[in-house]
Motif scaffolding. Sequence first.
Motif, PDB file in Angstrom:
ATOM      1  N   ASP A   1       0.755  -1.241   0.167  1.00 20.02           N
ATOM      2  CA  ASP A   1       0.044   0.086  -0.029  1.00 20.02           C
ATOM      3  C   ASP A   1       0.884   1.272  -0.020  1.00 20.02           C
ATOM      4  N   GLY A   2       2.163   0.923  -0.052  1.00 23.91           N
ATOM      5  CA  GLY A   2       3.047   2.282  -0.094  1.00 23.91           C
ATOM      6  C   GLY A   2       3.606   2.926   1.319  1.00 23.91           C
ATOM      7  N   MET A   3       3.411   2.084   2.447  1.00 30.80           N
ATOM      8  CA  MET A   3       4.124   2.645   3.595  1.00 30.80           C
ATOM      9  C   MET A   3       5.358   2.608   3.570  1.00 30.80           C
ATOM     10  N   THR A   4       6.084   3.644   4.068  1.00 30.40           N
ATOM     11  CA  THR A   4       7.604   3.703   4.100  1.00 30.40           C
ATOM     12  C   THR A   4       7.727   3.133   5.579  1.00 30.40           C
ATOM     13  N   MET A   5       8.753   2.072   5.557  1.00 26.82           N
ATOM     14  CA  MET A   5       8.978   1.303   6.727  1.00 26.82           C
ATOM     15  C   MET A   5      10.471   1.054   6.866  1.00 26.82           C
ATOM     16  N   VAL A   6      10.857   0.712   8.034  1.00 25.75           N
ATOM     17  CA  VAL A   6      12.122   0.384   8.391  1.00 25.75           C
ATOM     18  C   VAL A   6      11.865  -0.979   9.451  1.00 25.75           C
ATOM     19  N   VAL A   7      12.387  -1.917   9.170  1.00 20.97           N
ATOM     20  CA  VAL A   7      11.954  -3.266   9.626  1.00 20.97           C
ATOM     21  C   VAL A   7      13.184  -4.020  10.137  1.00 20.97           C
ATOM     22  N   VAL A   8      13.342  -4.157  11.457  1.00 17.07           N
ATOM     23  CA  VAL A   8      14.567  -4.905  11.800  1.00 17.07           C
ATOM     24  C   VAL A   8      13.880  -6.190  12.119  1.00 17.07           C
ATOM     25  N   THR A   9      14.492  -7.427  11.355  1.00 17.99           N
ATOM     26  CA  THR A   9      13.804  -8.642  11.192  1.00 17.99           C
ATOM     27  C   THR A   9      15.062  -9.710  11.180  1.00 17.99           C
ATOM     28  N   HIS A  10      14.486 -10.802  11.654  1.00 14.06           N
ATOM     29  CA  HIS A  10      15.593 -12.179  11.209  1.00 14.06           C
ATOM     30  C   HIS A  10      14.654 -12.922  10.205  1.00 14.06           C
ATOM     31  N   GLU A  11      13.716 -12.307   9.843  1.00 10.56           N
ATOM     32  CA  GLU A  11      12.696 -13.154   8.620  1.00 10.56           C
ATOM     33  C   GLU A  11      13.475 -12.711   7.382  1.00 10.56           C
ATOM     34  N   MET A  12      14.616 -13.624   7.033  1.00 15.01           N
ATOM     35  CA  MET A  12      15.020 -13.461   5.828  1.00 15.01           C
ATOM     36  C   MET A  12      14.368 -13.457   4.713  1.00 15.01           C
ATOM     37  N   GLN A  13      13.576 -14.313   4.636  1.00 18.27           N
ATOM     38  CA  GLN A  13      12.628 -14.482   3.435  1.00 18.27           C
ATOM     39  C   GLN A  13      11.678 -13.436   3.245  1.00 18.27           C
ATOM     40  N   PHE A  14      11.192 -12.875   4.293  1.00 17.72           N
ATOM     41  CA  PHE A  14      10.596 -11.632   4.345  1.00 17.72           C
ATOM     42  C   PHE A  14      11.394 -10.308   3.616  1.00 17.72           C
ATOM     43  N   ALA A  15      12.403 -10.268   4.316  1.00 15.37           N
ATOM     44  CA  ALA A  15      13.234  -9.168   3.899  1.00 15.37           C
ATOM     45  C   ALA A  15      13.669  -9.331   2.383  1.00 15.37           C
ATOM     46  N   LYS A  16      14.056 -10.369   1.967  1.00 12.69           N
ATOM     47  CA  LYS A  16      14.433 -10.862   0.477  1.00 12.69           C
ATOM     48  C   LYS A  16      12.982 -10.356  -0.423  1.00 12.69           C
ATOM     49  N   GLU A  17      12.000 -10.824   0.225  1.00 18.13           N
ATOM     50  CA  GLU A  17      10.956 -10.390  -0.787  1.00 18.13           C
ATOM     51  C   GLU A  17       9.930  -9.067  -0.814  1.00 18.13           C
ATOM     52  N   VAL A  18      10.205  -8.645   0.453  1.00 14.45           N
ATOM     53  CA  VAL A  18       9.405  -7.399   0.590  1.00 14.45           C
ATOM     54  C   VAL A  18      10.454  -6.084   0.656  1.00 14.45           C
ATOM     55  N   ALA A  19      11.672  -6.179   1.015  1.00 17.55           N
ATOM     56  CA  ALA A  19      12.499  -4.901   1.240  1.00 17.55           C
ATOM     57  C   ALA A  19      13.147  -4.441  -0.018  1.00 17.55           C
ATOM     58  N   ASP A  20      13.063  -3.284  -0.312  1.00 21.12           N
ATOM     59  CA  ASP A  20      13.702  -2.592  -1.371  1.00 21.12           C
ATOM     60  C   ASP A  20      15.211  -2.645  -0.843  1.00 21.12           C
ATOM     61  N   THR A  21      15.424  -2.461   0.234  1.00 17.88           N
ATOM     62  CA  THR A  21      16.656  -2.240   0.667  1.00 17.88           C
ATOM     63  C   THR A  21      17.067  -2.998   1.916  1.00 17.88           C
ATOM     64  N   VAL A  22      18.489  -3.680   1.980  1.00 11.57           N
ATOM     65  CA  VAL A  22      18.586  -4.319   3.289  1.00 11.57           C
ATOM     66  C   VAL A  22      19.962  -3.791   3.630  1.00 11.57           C
ATOM     67  N   VAL A  23      20.203  -3.580   4.857  1.00  5.55           N
ATOM     68  CA  VAL A  23      21.455  -3.097   5.553  1.00  5.55           C
ATOM     69  C   VAL A  23      21.743  -4.198   6.520  1.00  5.55           C
ATOM     70  N   PHE A  24      23.021  -4.645   6.178  1.00  7.15           N
ATOM     71  CA  PHE A  24      23.381  -5.491   7.356  1.00  7.15           C
ATOM     72  C   PHE A  24      24.290  -4.805   8.233  1.00  7.15           C
ATOM     73  N   MET A  25      24.064  -4.899   9.587  1.00  9.35           N
ATOM     74  CA  MET A  25      24.652  -4.273  10.609  1.00  9.35           C
ATOM     75  C   MET A  25      25.570  -5.075  11.513  1.00  9.35           C
ATOM     76  N   ASP A  26      26.625  -4.566  11.842  1.00  7.94           N
ATOM     77  CA  ASP A  26      27.720  -5.503  12.635  1.00  7.94           C
ATOM     78  C   ASP A  26      28.422  -4.741  13.572  1.00  7.94           C
ATOM     79  N   GLY A  27      28.360  -4.767  14.673  1.00  8.71           N
ATOM     80  CA  GLY A  27      29.327  -3.958  15.630  1.00  8.71           C
ATOM     81  C   GLY A  27      29.156  -2.337  15.623  1.00  8.71           C
ATOM     82  N   GLY A  28      27.925  -1.858  15.310  1.00  9.60           N
ATOM     83  CA  GLY A  28      27.630  -0.823  15.306  1.00  9.60           C
ATOM     84  C   GLY A  28      27.727  -0.015  13.768  1.00  9.60           C
ATOM     85  N   VAL A  29      28.172  -0.762  13.002  1.00  7.29           N
ATOM     86  CA  VAL A  29      28.467  -0.176  11.691  1.00  7.29           C
ATOM     87  C   VAL A  29      27.629  -0.806  10.475  1.00  7.29           C
ATOM     88  N   ALA A  30      27.409  -0.015   9.623  1.00  8.72           N
ATOM     89  CA  ALA A  30      26.360  -0.386   8.520  1.00  8.72           C
ATOM     90  C   ALA A  30      27.412  -1.028   7.573  1.00  8.72           C
TER      91      ALA A  30
END
Length: 253
Positions: free
Chosen positions: A198-227
């Motif tokens: 429906d066009g909502m702007t969203m930032v989603v923290v998730t461990h659901e990789m399938q969801f991220a792969k299907e729904v996200a436009d952009t994925v950011v992998f963070m580790d140790g406080g760094v993107a």
Amino acid sequence: MTPVVSAQKICKSFGRLDVLKGIDLEVHEREVLCLIGPSGSGKSTLLRCINHLEKIDAGRLYVDGVLVGYRQRGDKLHELRENEVAEQRKDIGMVFQRFNLFPHMTALENVTEAPIQVRKEPKAKARQRAMELLDRVGLADKAKNYPAQLSGGQQQRVAIARALAMEPKLMLFDEPTSALDPELVGDVLAVMRQLAKDGMTMVVVTHEMQFAKEVADTVVFMDGGVAVETGPAAQVIGNPQHERTKAFLARVL
Ligand code: ADP
Ligand code: MG
């Protein structure tokens, strides 16, 4: 076009612990950005900074072009007062791992609470809209139930409806399905998927990789406080470039 979120080298420490070490991030209108990464990497802290629940120590953070938490005069930054910060927060909806519904209110009352108390909407109008929102998350028939009478997945969907009732221009989700029994995860993800459509702007923290792969436009992998790695979902999850991303995905996929 002005990004909905623009983070420029933001830093956040708790005492001597540096949790965010210069994060750059942009989220554009209608974009879905998923934050992935190991526990303790700073994902929740980043969301909380975007929602002004935490103050950043350095860098600049803009939501909808407006500097978060500060007013700039010349070169100097002045901290905003708590009521001014609350005003900034009004356009951002947030859904947490724990559903945080008001236990003494029905599903309907949970959804109408902020529109009536904060936005001073007439009760009838707030109720009508709340019913539409409960219908949208598949819970029109549970309007009169109290949280204790709902499953975790249903409670989480009420929490989403409650956030939407304030007509946010940005929705933040912090591991919204992590506390749910596996069989309840799908219903919540389906609601989020529809919201994205429906066009909502969203930032989603998730461990659901399938969801991220299907729904996200952009994925950011963070580790140790760094993107560590930012890119299209298919690339970051399907064909990661950094060793740390590869190692993380190998563990969770
Ligand atoms: P994630 O959500 O990626 O698991 P968090 O942002 O919750 O990571 O936490 C990152 C680090 O910051 C962790 O080491 C955590 O213990 C620490 N931390 C988070 N919030 C606080 C706080 N309010 N006070 C002190 N340390 C905190
Ligand atoms: Mg977290």
